[in-house]
Design an enzyme around this catalytic site. Structure first.
Site, PDB file in Angstrom:
ATOM      1  N   HIS A  65       0.815  -1.221   0.000  1.00 14.07           N
ATOM      2  CA  HIS A  65       0.000   0.000   0.000  1.00 14.07           C
ATOM      3  C   HIS A  65       0.847   1.269   0.000  1.00 14.07           C
ATOM      4  CE1 HIS A  65       0.399  -0.046   4.508  1.00 14.07           C
ATOM      5  NE2 HIS A  65       0.336   1.258   4.346  1.00 14.07           N
ATOM      6  N   ASP A 110      -0.033  -7.586   1.573  1.00 13.81           N
ATOM      7  CA  ASP A 110       0.431  -6.198   1.700  1.00 13.81           C
ATOM      8  C   ASP A 110       1.953  -6.198   1.793  1.00 13.81           C
ATOM      9  OD1 ASP A 110       0.462  -3.469   1.886  1.00 13.81           O
ATOM     10  OD2 ASP A 110      -0.191  -3.388   3.976  1.00 13.81           O
ATOM     11  N   SER A 204       4.200   2.938   7.899  1.00 18.19           N
ATOM     12  CA  SER A 204       3.902   1.827   7.001  1.00 18.19           C
ATOM     13  C   SER A 204       5.134   1.409   6.205  1.00 18.19           C
ATOM     14  CB  SER A 204       2.794   2.223   6.020  1.00 18.19           C
ATOM     15  OG  SER A 204       1.561   2.336   6.672  1.00 18.19           O
TER      16      SER A 204
END
EC number: 3.4.21.-
Length: 258
Positions: A65, A110, A204
């Site tokens: 992502h 992911d 992230s």
């Protein structure tokens, strides 16, 4: 006198335990400049977006992502505003995803593998982090790090990366805390059950390092971050080892585990 000494010792132990417990809910502090040589920063149009992990001189592992067009990768960075003398910059030569359509969910796929346009050399502030040789163990103490926001829900982005220690839980803890998670997935659950320590927006793609091994990739968590009994969710690196190693070896049609 003996009873007094025993009671005094018990009081000291209780105070010591209370101090350690309170320390567990305090947010992270600035990372030591020498402890994150593998940590990279992903930029888009001059703006910091995500973290990532250098796993050898030519490859970076991060979250799917985090993908953006025209990304720039900074290696050897500590302060965003005061460059280290050995900082290096690269752009992606190739990007690989579990799904050819780049599809991923909060609990599956992911993960993104980036091949740099040219290899980097080890230096004072740059060195890769090895892939894990053993699976993660529930109960492990894990290290998180990144330039993500240090407050939530209001966002405050630091100039330098912050680090903290959290705990690795059984996946069922996250399954119970976050609506929509399936009963099983190829993710890890980590955090503290008290409020105060967590990865958050901007972290992230960065690493989750448990017992010294690179076991997870920061994926997602609660909003606001660092809420009681809401640990974060991390892509499980160990489950994707075959895919990672096959891609690096040149088998670009390798598939991720189901």
């Amino acid at each position: 006198m003996v009873l007094i000494r025993v009671l005094a010792n018990l009081l000291i132990l209780q105070l010591s335990y209370a101090q350690r417990s309170s320390e567990l809910v305090i947010g992270g502090d600035e990372c030591n400049i020498n402890e994150h040589r593998f940590l990279v920063a992903l930029y888009k149009s001059g703006r910091f977006r995500c973290g990532g992990t250098l796993i050898n001189q030519e490859w970076v592992l991060t979250a799917a992502h985090c993908d953006r067009r025209n990304m720039e990768i900074k290696l050897g960075m500590h302060s965003k505003n005061v460059p280290n003398e050995d900082e290096q910059r690269r752009v992606p030569k190739e990007k690989f995803f579990c799904d050819s359509n780049k599809n991923h969910t909060q609990w599956n796929k992911d993960i993104m593998l980036i091949r740099l346009n040219s290899p980097v050399n080890n230096s004072t502030h740059i060195a890769p982090l090895s892939l894990p040789s053993n699976p993660p163990i529930v109960g492990s103490v894990c290290r998180i790090m990144g330039w993500g926001t240090i407050t939530s829900p209001n966002e405050t982005y630091p100039d330098v990366p912050h680090c903290a220690n959290i705990n690795l839980f059984n996946y069922t803890v996250c399954h119970g805390a976050h609506a929509g998670l399936p009963a099983t997935s190829r993710t890890l659950c980590a955090g503290v059950l008290e409020e105060g320590k967590d990865t958050c927006k901007g972290d992230s793609g960065g690493p989750l390092i448990c017992n010294g091994q690179f076991q997870g990739i920061v994926s997602w968590g609660g909003d606001p971050c660092a809420q009681p009994r809401e640990p974060g969710v991390y892509t499980k690196v160990f489950d994707h080892l075959d895919w990672i190693q096959n891609i690096i070896a040149g088998n670009t049609t390798a598939t991720c585990p189901l």
